[in-house]
Scaffold this active site. Structure first.
Site, PDB file in Angstrom:
ATOM      1  N   ASP A  61       4.295 -38.913  -3.525  1.00  0.00           N
ATOM      2  CA  ASP A  61       4.902 -38.465  -4.733  1.00  0.00           C
ATOM      3  C   ASP A  61       5.096 -39.702  -5.709  1.00  0.00           C
ATOM      4  OD1 ASP A  61       5.191 -35.604  -4.416  1.00  0.00           O
ATOM      5  OD2 ASP A  61       6.611 -36.297  -2.971  1.00  0.00           O
ATOM      6  N   GLU A 118       5.080 -23.482  -3.496  1.00  0.00           N
ATOM      7  CA  GLU A 118       5.632 -24.696  -2.505  1.00  0.00           C
ATOM      8  C   GLU A 118       7.098 -25.072  -3.067  1.00  0.00           C
ATOM      9  OE1 GLU A 118       3.239 -28.467  -2.657  1.00  0.00           O
ATOM     10  OE2 GLU A 118       1.564 -27.236  -3.015  1.00  0.00           O
TER      11      GLU A 118
END
Lengths: 403, 264
Positions: B60, B49
């Site tokens: 996040d 990723e």
């Protein structure tokens, strides 16, 4: 696509998968609540007895005299906690209680929504955490203290620019982690569906009252309804009941900061392009890489890079018009309202006043002085200016301001 | 066939579990990122990723937020990441690359132009945490079920009755988030994680990958029968920070994880 989440091309639910069922639950609970007589009765009880509604629609006599038309001020500054924010907070917190949540979280920039949330949480005995950017905590020490006195925990957010948009990101992150027992109270007409809808519903008391009041006072609808727009909560509440009255002009006033041309402004409608932030698709200030740009305004409450999705839709559909007013114009209007009417408005609300004065001049020029005198307009005085005294002092002393 | 799907098929035939890592593009710099990609391929990672930095990474935790912020300060943007991918493909990298990004970055680039560029440069998959099923039409219509670039679907512990609908659209693998909230919170998995993973595994026709909060292969031992692999993000970034982005440290970590994962 969930069509009901959209206002034209704007709105939606741009959130992580973990929050999708949460949003569906909130939406179902909200729809049920606002069709429940008992809930509405309770909400209106607190609006009346605790907030102090209805607020007056005050005919600003000296201002009207000077500018040659009838200027009415919707006095949201007279609400408990000093601004319109409490209308929405009480609605959402009653909903949170109804859903069995024990904790509430909120984001805040200048601290007004944080204070309103802390107030509601104290009243309804809920645990309250407010996320606030580190920079804003420094700038708004007084509001931090108010929130703490009211029993809220204020969390300093240190990420990105350390301001409102980052505090909002942090509140969203916390919400995603804790949604099982925590309700997120969003303060503006922004965020993923159903938040813009809920905020509009809980702020629409502003226009419901104002429409009735203006008809009583004037026997006819006003020429224009004017409100300032950051995320757009007081504006959507001020517009709500006039949306169907197409002969009434609806005008949203954004912050032009130091001037749109300087790049240091908070006018998402003037120069923003459609984008996605905080769970919604709307006009958004962005740089050439698609990163969100910092907004600038002397008014912390308008200092937001996006705008509520329904406003984006009203702009594109032409039903409402959006203009921008600079820091300097807003401060001139603020001082004028102090001197002529004995009202110290919030700097946010002063933006709406500034444009209203311009509108009055244009009206007289366009339709002649005699005709203008017979016409009226309503300006939403969304909050009082006590919180801004330090900023105003610095500005008047030519020191500029921390933004 | 899509590179991710081909890789997953190959692993299933061999009876192996998949291992995927996350790195933020542009750390320590774009050359360094290219070297890291090559190192991960050598170490046996099955896909990487590649995080496209965004100013407001609301899905996040602090580790990736900071990494993203530093990458932006280094001048990293979608355009120069595309160039880096193009270069590293030309240099022979066949490792599947998945962009992990926020939807505003796609919108700003232009959805159609973005998909075309993914195809041209060799981006095999997309993970967009703020683009739930209901908002995917615009992007999916451009991706047009092609073999070049696919959209990876995420499932969370509270997805419940949404799971079958999500799986219906899923390709490559299904990304099961191990906990509520954001990336990188330590191995503090959701209390219902086992039941939920088992449910996804039962319903899914494609491999089930678990991510969020994983540090070592040992962390996923309890779930080994209901997942087909693991994804490590924040911990890997932290490790890279601690080892000054040493290629050797990256390679050792990935090789060890992959080996241990298949010995559980």
């Amino acid at each position: 696509m969930n069509q009901k989440a959209y206002y034209g091309n704007f709105g939606g639910q741009y959130v992580s998968e973990s929050l999708m069922n949460v949003l569906a639950e909130v939406d179902a609970a909200f729809e049920e609540a606002i069709h429940d007589e008992a809930f509405l009765k309770q909400y209106h009880y607190y609006l009346r007895q605790y907030v102090g509604r209805e607020t007056p629609l005050y005919f600003a006599e000296r201002l009207s005299g000077k500018y040659g038309t009838k200027i009415y001020l919707k006095r949201e500054d007279l609400n408990h906690t000093g601004a319109h924010k409490i209308n929405n907070v009480l609605g959402q917190i009653l909903l949170a209680k109804r859903m069995g949540k024990k904790k509430v979280i909120a984001e805040t920039g200048a601290g007004q929504h944080g204070v309103a949330t802390a107030t509601g949480a104290a009243l309804f005995d809920m645990e309250c955490t407010v996320y606030m950017g580190e920079e804003d905590i420094k700038r708004q020490a007084l509001n931090v203290m108010r929130m703490e006195m009211l029993g809220a925990k204020v969390v300093s957010v240190r990420s990105g620019s350390n301001t409102l948009k980052d505090a909002t990101n942090e509140a969203i992150r916390t919400w995603a982690k804790t949604a099982e027992d925590t309700f997120y109270i969003i303060g503006s007409a922004v965020g993923p569906y159903p938040y813009p809808k809920m905020v509009k519903e809980f702020q629409s008391c502003i226009s419901r009252e104002a429409k009735k009041q203006i008809l009583e006072a004037e026997g006819k609808l006003p020429e224009a309804v004017i409100a300032c727009v950051g995320g757009g909560s007081n504006a959507i509440g001020m517009f709500a009941d006039f949306l169907g009255e197409t002969e009434v002009s609806l005008i949203g006033v954004e912050a032009a900061g130091k001037g749109i041309e300087t790049g240091e402004h908070a006018s998402a409608m003037a120069l923003g392009a459609p984008g996605v932030l905080h769970g919604m698709r709307s006009y958004l200030l962005q740089d050439e890489d698609g990163n969100v740009q910092l907004a600038h305004s002397i008014s912390a409450g308008l200092d937001y890079p996006g705008v509520g999705p329904e406003h984006a839709y009203l702009r594109d559909s032409g039903r409402a018009q959006y203009v921008a007013v600079t820091d300097a114009q807003a401060m001139d209007a603020l001082m004028e309202l102090c001197k002529l009417e004995g009202i110290i408005p919030a700097i946010e609300s002063a933006h709406a006043i500034a444009y209203a004065l311009q509108y009055a001049k244009d009206l007289a020029a366009r339709e002649g002085a005699e005709a203008a005198k017979e016409k009226s307009m309503i300006v939403c005085l969304s909050g009082r200016g006590d919180k801004d005294v330090n900023t105003i002092a610095d500005y008047l002393a030519g020191k500029g301001y921390l933004n | 066939m899509n590179r991710i799907e081909a890789k997953m098929q190959q692993l299933q035939q061999a009876g192996e579990k998949a291992f995927i890592t996350y790195i933020t593009a542009g750390l320590p710099d774009l050359e360094g990122t290219k070297e890291l990609l090559k190192a991960q391929e050598r170490a046996g990672c099955d896909a990487v990723e590649l995080g496209i930095p965004f100013s407001d990474p609301a899905a996040d935790g602090p580790v990736i937020q900071n990494a993203s912020y530093r990458a932006i300060c280094n001048g990293i943007n979608l355009k120069n990441v595309f160039s880096a991918v193009e270069e590293v493909r030309r240099e022979g990298l066949t490792l599947p690359i998945i962009f992990m990004m926020y939807y505003n970055t796609v919108l700003h680039y232009g959805v159609e132009a973005f998909v075309k560029k993914c195809r041209e440069t060799g981006v095999d998959g997309l993970i967009i945490p703020d683009l739930p099923l209901e908002e995917q039409e615009e992007l999916q219509s451009c991706l047009a079920d092609s073999e070049d670039t696919i959209l990876i679907q995420l499932v969370s512990p509270v997805s419940g009755e949404r799971i079958p609908k999500i799986l219906d659209r899923a390709r490559g693998f299904v990304y099961c988030v191990s906990s509520m909230g954001v990336t990188g919170q330590g191995a503090d998995f959701h209390k219902e994680v086992m039941t939920y993973l088992a449910r996804v595994k039962e319903l899914s026709k494609i491999p089930v990958m678990m991510g969020f909060g994983i540090r070592t292969a040992e962390d996923v031992r309890p779930m080994k029968d209901v997942i087909d692999g693991a994804i490590v993000g924040s911990h890997f970034i932290q490790l890279m920070e601690e080892h000054d982005y040493s290629i050797e440290a990256a390679e050792t970590y990935c090789r060890t994880f992959k080996k241990e994962l298949n010995e559980l």
